[in-house]
Design a protein around this motif. Structure first.
Motif, mmCIF file in Angstrom:
data_model
loop_
_atom_site.group_PDB
_atom_site.id
_atom_site.type_symbol
_atom_site.label_atom_id
_atom_site.label_comp_id
_atom_site.label_asym_id
_atom_site.label_seq_id
_atom_site.Cartn_x
_atom_site.Cartn_y
_atom_site.Cartn_z
ATOM 1 N N ALA A 1 1.924 11.847 -9.628
ATOM 2 C CA ALA A 1 0.699 13.125 -9.541
ATOM 3 C C ALA A 1 0.924 14.603 -9.579
ATOM 4 O O ALA A 1 0.744 15.382 -10.352
ATOM 5 N N ARG A 2 2.511 14.472 -8.862
ATOM 6 C CA ARG A 2 3.307 15.591 -9.061
ATOM 7 C C ARG A 2 3.551 15.345 -10.729
ATOM 8 O O ARG A 2 3.207 16.652 -11.135
ATOM 9 N N THR B 1 1.037 -0.700 -0.143
ATOM 10 C CA THR B 1 0.270 -0.185 0.582
ATOM 11 C C THR B 1 0.880 1.624 -0.127
ATOM 12 O O THR B 1 0.424 2.356 -0.962
ATOM 13 N N ARG B 2 1.701 1.104 0.599
ATOM 14 C CA ARG B 2 2.925 2.671 0.699
ATOM 15 C C ARG B 2 3.321 2.780 -0.531
ATOM 16 O O ARG B 2 3.725 3.847 -0.967
ATOM 17 N N PHE B 3 3.590 1.812 -1.742
ATOM 18 C CA PHE B 3 4.428 1.747 -2.276
ATOM 19 C C PHE B 3 3.440 2.261 -3.202
ATOM 20 O O PHE B 3 4.426 3.376 -4.217
ATOM 21 N N ALA B 4 2.336 1.939 -3.425
ATOM 22 C CA ALA B 4 1.895 2.449 -4.035
ATOM 23 C C ALA B 4 0.841 3.829 -4.232
ATOM 24 O O ALA B 4 0.881 4.203 -5.227
ATOM 25 N N GLU B 5 0.933 4.103 -3.335
ATOM 26 C CA GLU B 5 0.912 5.266 -2.362
ATOM 27 C C GLU B 5 1.965 6.649 -2.894
ATOM 28 O O GLU B 5 1.699 7.861 -3.434
ATOM 29 N N TYR B 6 3.474 5.760 -2.114
ATOM 30 C CA TYR B 6 4.477 6.685 -3.276
ATOM 31 C C TYR B 6 4.278 7.797 -4.483
ATOM 32 O O TYR B 6 4.342 8.235 -5.058
ATOM 33 N N GLY B 7 4.949 6.359 -5.025
ATOM 34 C CA GLY B 7 4.321 6.252 -7.023
ATOM 35 C C GLY B 7 3.233 6.962 -6.962
ATOM 36 O O GLY B 7 3.800 7.502 -8.313
#
Ligand code: CAA
Length: 266
Positions: free
Chosen positions: A98-99, A87-93
């Motif tokens: 998004a940036r 989940t953290r990996f997906a959120e970071y990517g």
């Protein structure tokens, strides 16, 4: 356009500046430019570096080698992730992509081969996708027992519609360049060198009023996520904002004086 003038090497990426265009190259060709966490972190750092250069008017993003733009998130690195770490990996990517999507200048993806999984998601976070004749897109994650995690379920759906997004995502099949263009996943297929074509396109964008291009990007991206009435109100606000810029004064004066405009991006 002349050859790239300044090149900065990162561990997994290469950054070059050529006049008003920044060229970012994913640089793990032996692994088909698969996206490790480290690569995504460096992509974020590259955006920092580009942002510090006001002379940059557009970005071209491509993959090293002649086989892939990026063949997805790195499967070796993901294989043993816990659910929380995944989940953290997906959120970071998602955050970095998004940036990129809302970056102050347009980003053109020059897709020169496989753009699968996270690679397809990365291309879709860009403003415009140019595809080489050998480009192959797809969201094959279900073949690995997972779903797209860097925005693919959402951006693909918004680009090609729910019916096509479901069919492509549930089968994990490949989408060749001509189909990608037909369904609106790629802006166009390019004969010859796709990076050269992307640089040429970036050069055309760079010649225009930078503030106007940036505000047009904001109007299109923000408007696409809202209802038509609110999006029209935003467009009118941003249109008004253009008239507070020197670029608007210069662009219109140059037209009336029958001379090329000299935009400052102010
Ligand atoms: N992760 C890690 N390594 C990868 C990779 C990936 N996504 N894709 C390719 N590689 C590596 C291969 O392991 C291989 O390495 P070795 O030479 O050390 O064995 C090298 O790149 C070359 O790949 P192949 O030998 O497989 O090349 P090929 O021409 O036979 O096939 C391909 C090319 C069809 C793209 C195939 O490599 C492939 O199917 N790759 C995986 C594509 C995929 O499933 N992507 C989705 C990943 S999941 C994801 O992205 C989740 C998310 O949304 C965040």
């Amino acid at each position: 356009m002349s050859g790239a003038t300044t090149v900065h090497m990162y561990g997994n990426l290469k950054l070059a500046f050529d006049e008003g265009v920044a060229l970012v190259t994913l640089n793990r060709p032996k692994a088909l430019n698969a996206l490790t966490r480290g690569l995504v972190m460096e992509l974020n750092e590259v955006l920092d570096e580009i942002q510090e250069r006001p002379s940059v008017r557009a970005v071209v993003l491509t993959g090293a080698g002649n086989k892939a733009f990026a063949a997805g998130a790195d499967i070796g690195e993901m294989a043993e992730l816990s659910p929380a770490a995944a989940t953290r990996f997906a959120e970071y990517g998602q955050r970095v992509f998004a940036r990129l999507e809302s970056f102050h200048v347009p980003v053109i993806a020059a897709v020169n081969g496989f753009a699968l999984g996270g690679g397809c998601e990365l291309a879709m976070a860009c403003d415009i996708i140019l595809a080489s004749e050998t480009a192959v897109f797809g969201q094959p994650e279900v073949r690995l027992g997972v779903i797209p995690g860097f925005g693919g379920t959402q951006r693909l759906t918004r680009l090609v519609g729910r019916q096509r997004a479901r069919e492509i995502t549930y089968t994990g099949r490949r989408v060749k360049a001509a189909e990608a263009e037909r369904i609106g996943l790629a802006a166009r297929v390019v004969e010859g060198d796709v990076v050269d074509a992307a640089k040429e396109l970036a050069g055309k964008i760079a010649a225009n009023g930078p503030r106007a291009v940036s505000l047009a990007k904001r109007a299109i991206n923000t408007g696409a996520e809202t209802d038509l009435t609110s999006a029209m109100a935003l467009e009118a606000q941003l249109f008004g904002l253009c008239f507070s810029t020197r670029d608007q004064k210069e662009g219109m004066a140059a037209f009336l004086e029958k001379r090329p405009a000299k935009f400052e991006g102010k």
